[in-house]
Enzyme design. Sequence first.
Site: not given
Length: 329
Positions: A54, A59, A85
Amino acid sequence: MDPTGTIRLGRTNLQVTRLGLGTAPLGGLYDAVGDEAAVDTVRRAFDLGLRLFDTAPLYGAGLAERRLGRGLAGLDRDGYVLATKVGRMLVPRGTAANAVAQDFYVEDSGMEPVFDFSYDATLRSIDDSLRRLGVDRIDIAHIHDPDDHYPAALDGAYRALHDLREQGVIGAVSAGMNQSAMLTDFARDGDFDCFLLAGRYSLLDQGGLADLLPVAAAKGIAIIAGGVYNSGLLADPRPGATFDYVPASAELVARARRIGAVCARHQVPLAAAAIQFPFGHPAVASVAIGARSVAEIEENAAMFTHPIPSALWSELKAENLLREGVPTP
């Protein structure tokens, strides 16, 4: 518990391992990691049998996606499930007045994120993630923390992901948040396959049990539990430890220590109880845990397999550290 055991993700055809690797630390969360250590961590997770990975553009402003892609390069693309995401577009640093602060990430990618949950931005975000990851498809796409953007996320990002799923471009539509209330709204207003619930179903905080988890179970929506250490407090309950990314209150530290004392009486590390606890609820399919080194992912896998007697959960309830009725493994 077996971290490599697989389960069908909700109503999809995806099979995920019970333990997955979260990659926020690989983007330089709190401390620098570097490319080599990040790639080694991903490879070690794969060698240990983990098959759920994930990540997110947020990030490290692209660093985690690029490093994850390097770690997975050359591996059978059908042999793992990949989640990323949408909701943050990355732009060159200094070019956008509305860029999102990256205070938690200490490595500079040269990019910075901007909120955008629109339909077109979601499509571009998936394309950008594919390029950074170096793959030809995303399995799970989460709408990322749309706390103040629910209408835009539902009308834009959700519609785009729904269409991509219909076209077979992605395998599952999801949302990932640090709150359960809005995920519950998504479950009622849309057709979601899974949710990433971070920090709201842990030994310290079972907020998701009141709203999201019953709805998810009824609708066949799988839950991936994240933040099971509550950003550090349940891994090392000491003054100065973080809870939800900020210093934990003295009350929370004391509670975590009381939980740890019960665990010690049963010869169980606190981290083992924390990482296994979510599986007491039937809606929870997997736990995604962050790691920044080979040693950390090995430790997480070890905690996942540590035996836990049922008496430990009973004592936590007797000590009012878990409510009666909270399901336990």
